[in-house]
Scaffold this motif. Structure first.
Motif, mmCIF file in Angstrom:
data_model
loop_
_atom_site.group_PDB
_atom_site.id
_atom_site.type_symbol
_atom_site.label_atom_id
_atom_site.label_comp_id
_atom_site.label_asym_id
_atom_site.label_seq_id
_atom_site.Cartn_x
_atom_site.Cartn_y
_atom_site.Cartn_z
ATOM 1 N N SER A 142 0.817 -1.219 0.000
ATOM 2 C CA SER A 142 0.000 0.000 0.000
ATOM 3 C C SER A 142 0.851 1.268 0.000
ATOM 4 N N PHE A 143 2.011 1.219 -0.670
ATOM 5 C CA PHE A 143 2.839 2.399 -0.880
ATOM 6 C C PHE A 143 2.634 2.890 -2.307
ATOM 7 N N ILE A 144 2.515 4.198 -2.460
ATOM 8 C CA ILE A 144 2.572 4.785 -3.799
ATOM 9 C C ILE A 144 4.021 4.685 -4.259
ATOM 10 N N PRO A 192 -2.997 6.368 20.622
ATOM 11 C CA PRO A 192 -2.573 6.727 19.252
ATOM 12 C C PRO A 192 -2.625 5.555 18.281
ATOM 13 N N PHE A 193 -2.412 4.333 18.784
ATOM 14 C CA PHE A 193 -2.544 3.163 17.915
ATOM 15 C C PHE A 193 -3.968 3.060 17.377
ATOM 16 N N LEU A 194 -4.951 3.179 18.240
ATOM 17 C CA LEU A 194 -6.351 3.072 17.810
ATOM 18 C C LEU A 194 -6.754 4.244 16.911
ATOM 19 N N VAL A 195 -6.270 5.437 17.235
ATOM 20 C CA VAL A 195 -6.548 6.599 16.380
ATOM 21 C C VAL A 195 -5.952 6.379 14.993
ATOM 22 N N GLY A 196 -4.747 5.842 14.959
ATOM 23 C CA GLY A 196 -4.117 5.558 13.670
ATOM 24 C C GLY A 196 -4.870 4.523 12.868
ATOM 25 N N VAL A 197 -5.354 3.479 13.552
ATOM 26 C CA VAL A 197 -6.083 2.405 12.867
ATOM 27 C C VAL A 197 -7.337 2.934 12.193
ATOM 28 N N VAL A 198 -8.070 3.826 12.861
ATOM 29 C CA VAL A 198 -9.366 4.272 12.327
ATOM 30 C C VAL A 198 -9.274 5.548 11.501
ATOM 31 N N LEU A 199 -8.182 6.335 11.633
ATOM 32 C CA LEU A 199 -8.109 7.603 10.907
ATOM 33 C C LEU A 199 -6.893 7.719 9.989
ATOM 34 N N ILE A 239 -4.200 4.870 2.833
ATOM 35 C CA ILE A 239 -4.645 3.821 1.919
ATOM 36 C C ILE A 239 -5.583 4.400 0.866
ATOM 37 N N TYR A 240 -6.419 5.345 1.257
ATOM 38 C CA TYR A 240 -7.305 6.010 0.288
ATOM 39 C C TYR A 240 -6.477 6.708 -0.798
ATOM 40 N N PRO A 284 -4.163 -1.893 11.125
ATOM 41 C CA PRO A 284 -2.975 -1.400 11.838
ATOM 42 C C PRO A 284 -1.934 -0.746 10.942
ATOM 43 N N GLY A 285 -1.787 -1.236 9.699
ATOM 44 C CA GLY A 285 -0.823 -0.643 8.786
ATOM 45 C C GLY A 285 0.566 -0.524 9.387
#
Length: 350
Positions: A38-40, A95-102, A108-109, A125-126
């Motif tokens: 998932s890297f450009i 911050p882990f959970l914030v990163g997962v959802v935001l 990825i978008y 998790p990315g």
């Protein structure tokens, strides 16, 4: 409790480890296989980057787990087990959970949009997977490390100190890592993210990092005395891996090479980096927020810079500058100054 002063070199090494992860991810954008993660990716790859990436690959993530275990030792000096768990939940889990959802869905978008894939919301998790691992290690190992911390004069802690007071004691640690790689069938060894190999390797590194600090001054003086031997071991095994195995050496060679690099970093850090300062104070606070954010700015920079018709090395430099500047600008202008956002990124309220 045995007296242990604050170790600024460990703080510096944590900052350096986070910086290495960031640079490594920028380098992935110049490898053709980066699209699968998932890297450009750059239209013109830069294959020569793989040599330094391959050298880093077997120790950049384990180093961070070692440092995390060390941090738990220092945190337990003035906290109860419950206080430590709450503090690490605030600093790591939130911050882990914030990163997962935001954060991860955002980059990825951008990756989906750039490659013409169907855009979707994809929480996962990315690049933050290791933060989740660290919090699990704290929960699982807390009874053990808390016991050792509160019984530093006891028989078990004394045996650990004796074990790590000489280089041969490190062979026990190396054996544990080799056994882990064999039991989890770690192929490739460098595949840590969201694998059982990465999980158990990280747990071992976390625990042994705690033990390094528990071992006290004799361990660090031993590291300092043998630092050139550790570095020579790492360089020699890297050359063997490159020349004889085309970078695909077996685990019984990868583990001592990895440990050679890591122990060298700790030894030279202990000698040269154990100094406080405003720069360290700022970077220590900024390190995790910047890392959480960096994939978004890496993706935005890739969208812009990969359209420029300039050589790949120039694109790499521009992408490093864009990513670092974007992360620190957002950290300085938003994360650091707004209390609600500070909490979401694991910082204390002002």
């Amino acid at each position: 409790m045995l007296p242990t002063s604050r170790r600024y070199d460990i703080d510096w090494i944590r900052v350096i480890a986070i910086g290495l992860l960031l640079i490594y991810h920028i380098a992935i954008a110049f490898q053709s296989w980066g699209i699968m993660l998932s890297f450009i990716t750059a239209p013109t790859p830069w294959p020569a980057l793989w040599l330094p990436m391959g050298m880093l690959n077997i120790w950049r993530i384990p180093l961070l787990f070692f440092v995390s275990g060390m941090g738990v030792y220092f945190a337990l000096q003035n906290r109860t087990a419950g206080q430590l768990l709450w503090e690490r939940a605030r600093r790591i889990l939130v911050p882990f959970l914030v990163g997962v959802v935001l954060i991860v869905p955002a980059h990825i978008y951008l990756w989906q949009h750039y490659n013409g894939f169907k855009e979707s919301y994809a929480p996962n998790p990315g690049h933050l997977w290791f933060l989740g691992n660290i919090f699990v290690y704290i929960v699982v190992l807390l009874p053990v490390v808390y016991y050792l911390q509160r019984h530093e004069a006891g028989r078990v802690a004394g045996a650990i100190r004796k074990l790590f007071s000489t280089p041969p004691g490190l062979l026990v640690m190396a054996g544990a890592f080799i056994l882990e790689a064999w039991l989890t069938d770690a192929h490739p060894y460098e595949l840590y993210a969201l694998t059982w190999h990465g999980f158990f390797l990280g747990m071992l590194a976390f625990f042994f990092g705690f033990c390094f600090i528990l071992s006290g001054e004799p361990f660090w003086k031993m590291l300092l005395r043998w630092r050139w031997m550790f570095l020579a071991l790492a360089v020699t095994l890297f050359v063997v891996r490159l020349v004889k195995y085309n970078m695909m050496a077996p685990a019984y060679l990868l583990v001592p090479e990895s440990h050679g690099w890591i122990l060298s970093v700790f030894a030279f850090g202990y000698k040269y980096l154990n100094q406080p300062g405003n720069r360290l104070r700022y970077l220590s606070e900024a390190a995790y927020p910047v890392y959480v954010l960096h994939m978004v700015f890496l993706s935005l920079g890739s969208l812009l810079i990969f359209r420029l018709e300039v050589p790949a090395p120039v694109q790499f430099v521009l992408l490093v500058l864009f990513t670092v500047a974007g992360c620190f600008a957002f950290y300085e202008g938003v994360v650091r100054r707004i209390n609600v956002v500070r909490v979401l990124f694991g910082l204390k309220r002002k």
